[in-house]
Design a protein around this motif. Structure first.
Motif, mmCIF file in Angstrom:
data_model
loop_
_atom_site.group_PDB
_atom_site.id
_atom_site.type_symbol
_atom_site.label_atom_id
_atom_site.label_comp_id
_atom_site.label_asym_id
_atom_site.label_seq_id
_atom_site.Cartn_x
_atom_site.Cartn_y
_atom_site.Cartn_z
ATOM 1 N N UNK A 44 0.846 -1.201 0.000
ATOM 2 C CA UNK A 44 0.000 0.000 0.000
ATOM 3 C C UNK A 44 0.880 1.249 0.000
ATOM 4 N N UNK A 45 0.518 2.220 -0.832
ATOM 5 C CA UNK A 45 1.302 3.442 -0.940
ATOM 6 C C UNK A 45 1.197 4.276 0.340
ATOM 7 N N UNK A 46 2.307 4.916 0.705
ATOM 8 C CA UNK A 46 2.301 5.791 1.877
ATOM 9 C C UNK A 46 1.401 6.993 1.623
ATOM 10 N N UNK A 47 0.726 7.426 2.684
ATOM 11 C CA UNK A 47 -0.211 8.539 2.566
ATOM 12 C C UNK A 47 0.496 9.855 2.850
ATOM 13 N N UNK A 48 0.273 10.847 2.008
ATOM 14 C CA UNK A 48 0.797 12.194 2.200
ATOM 15 C C UNK A 48 -0.343 13.197 1.984
ATOM 16 N N UNK A 49 -0.136 14.396 2.454
ATOM 17 C CA UNK A 49 -1.121 15.468 2.280
ATOM 18 C C UNK A 49 -0.556 16.497 1.315
ATOM 19 N N UNK A 52 1.189 16.902 13.401
ATOM 20 C CA UNK A 52 2.556 16.430 13.584
ATOM 21 C C UNK A 52 3.267 16.239 12.262
ATOM 22 N N UNK A 53 3.176 17.243 11.417
ATOM 23 C CA UNK A 53 3.741 17.115 10.081
ATOM 24 C C UNK A 53 4.945 17.997 9.832
ATOM 25 N N UNK A 54 5.577 17.771 8.715
ATOM 26 C CA UNK A 54 6.640 18.619 8.196
ATOM 27 C C UNK A 54 6.302 18.963 6.761
ATOM 28 N N UNK A 104 10.500 10.514 2.342
ATOM 29 C CA UNK A 104 10.842 9.227 2.955
ATOM 30 C C UNK A 104 11.449 9.421 4.343
ATOM 31 N N UNK A 105 12.244 10.465 4.497
ATOM 32 C CA UNK A 105 12.839 10.765 5.801
ATOM 33 C C UNK A 105 11.755 11.141 6.820
ATOM 34 N N UNK A 106 10.806 11.955 6.375
ATOM 35 C CA UNK A 106 9.702 12.362 7.263
ATOM 36 C C UNK A 106 8.886 11.152 7.692
ATOM 37 N N UNK A 107 8.561 10.276 6.747
ATOM 38 C CA UNK A 107 7.787 9.076 7.051
ATOM 39 C C UNK A 107 8.546 8.154 8.006
ATOM 40 N N UNK A 108 9.854 8.039 7.783
ATOM 41 C CA UNK A 108 10.667 7.153 8.617
ATOM 42 C C UNK A 108 10.687 7.599 10.073
ATOM 43 N N UNK A 121 8.106 8.897 11.533
ATOM 44 C CA UNK A 121 6.740 8.851 12.029
ATOM 45 C C UNK A 121 5.993 10.162 11.929
ATOM 46 N N UNK A 122 6.455 11.036 11.051
ATOM 47 C CA UNK A 122 5.808 12.336 10.865
ATOM 48 C C UNK A 122 4.973 12.308 9.583
ATOM 49 N N UNK A 123 4.142 13.322 9.399
ATOM 50 C CA UNK A 123 3.274 13.404 8.225
ATOM 51 C C UNK A 123 3.857 14.377 7.203
ATOM 52 N N UNK A 124 4.162 13.906 5.990
ATOM 53 C CA UNK A 124 4.636 14.816 4.946
ATOM 54 C C UNK A 124 3.469 15.639 4.386
ATOM 55 N N UNK A 125 3.651 16.948 4.365
ATOM 56 C CA UNK A 125 2.649 17.845 3.788
ATOM 57 C C UNK A 125 3.316 18.583 2.634
#
Length: 314
Positions: free
Chosen positions: A1-6, A28-30, A86-90, A92-96
């Motif tokens: 499943x693809x990682x979710x981003x905003x 809790x995003x970056x 990928x760094x943000x996901x690793x 545990x943060x949410x990429x925006x």
């Protein structure tokens, strides 16, 4: 499943920066910038680059990562932005992803393939020289011979995209149109939850754009452009072709008056906003937040939050 981003996008001057920061604080995003000009150092006023104060402590990526003398391609953006995501996901943060360069956004979501990586500097130089010698109409005619659909979408003055379309076909034997069709059919690299900002009335958007340009001028836009030119940056460089930079450059070259340059910035910005809206309206999966006379960020944050919750983001 693809990682979710905003994704927070929309035409220029609609408040993407502020809403993305508010959502990053809440979820809790970056933030990963998707602005093709905010990548350049020293180009701050004309790009409406986010300030440290506006960041409110939220980490931002893909800002001030290149010099204006560099040619920064979409393939390079996807490579660099993907590393940030990928760094943000690793962690545990949410990429925006926040910005208005929709080609960058869509390319990041879909992922790279050979077409973006197909490059030949020598061939590109020959095609650029051919464009300069023959003109845009002749090059469009060449493109029309193997990709009439893409040729119909390009203006003869759009040298960069015309040359790129011919370059890719020459190197790969596949047209940009064929490549785009394949890209649409393949699985996305990311599951993107998209929110777009705009105004309920187009006239309000245009008024806001005009006001922003006036503020940029008051904040020293022309001094910024002069500083770049005095540093040796060529008026013909890719960075200096950006709206807000090429017009003051023309003024300093004695080609137009300062007032004419300001009006051209406003006109070009409004036209760009119209193109951004046209691009976004092709996507039925976008959730729209439309302001009335002015952005209402508390209300916009509430609507965006409810939508993100409905898409499984908590």
């Amino acid at each position: 499943m693809a990682d979710k981003i905003v994704v927070i996008t929309g035409p220029t001057a609609t408040g993407k920066t502020r809403l993305s920061v508010e959502l990053a604080k809440k979820f809790g995003g970056e933030i990963v910038s998707a602005d093709s000009m905010q990548i350049y150092r020293g180009m701050d006023i004309g790009t409406a680059k986010v300030t440290h104060t506006e960041m409110q402590g939220v980490t931002h990526h893909m800002i001030d990562i290149a010099y204006p003398t560099e040619v920064y391609s979409v393939s390079r953006y996807v490579e660099d932005a993907n590393k940030a995501v990928q760094d943000i996901l690793a962690r545990g943060r949410l990429p925006i992803i926040a910005g208005g360069t929709n080609l960058y956004i869509d390319s990041l979501i879909s992922g790279l393939d050979f077409a973006e990586r197909a490059e030949d500097n020598a061939l590109r130089e020959r095609l650029n020289a051919q464009y300069d010698e023959l003109g845009g109409e002749a090059m469009i005619a060449t493109l029309r011979g193997f990709d009439p659909e893409r040729a119909a979408k390009l203006h003869p003055a759009d040298k960069r995209r015309i040359v790129r379309a011919i370059e890719i076909y020459t190197l790969t034997g596949e047209t940009i149109t064929e490549h785009d069709e394949k890209t649409r059919k393949r699985p996305k690299k990311y599951d993107a939850v998209k929110i777009a900002l705009s105004f309920a009335d187009r006239g309000m958007l245009y008024d806001r754009i005009n006001e922003r340009v006036d503020k940029m001028v008051a904040d020293g836009l022309f001094d910024e452009v002069k500083g770049l030119l005095d540093s040796g940056l060529s008026p013909d460089s890719t960075a200096m072709q950006a709206i807000g930079y090429k017009e003051p450059a023309a003024y300093f070259a004695g080609e137009i008056t300062k007032d004419e340059a300001i009006e051209l910035i406003k006109l070009s910005s409004r036209r760009y906003a119209k193109r951004q809206l046209t691009w976004l309206r092709r996507n039925p999966d976008i959730f729209w937040v439309r302001w009335q006379r002015q952005p209402n960020f508390p209300e916009g944050l509430q609507k965006a939050t409810e939508y993100l919750h409905s898409r499984g983001l908590c």
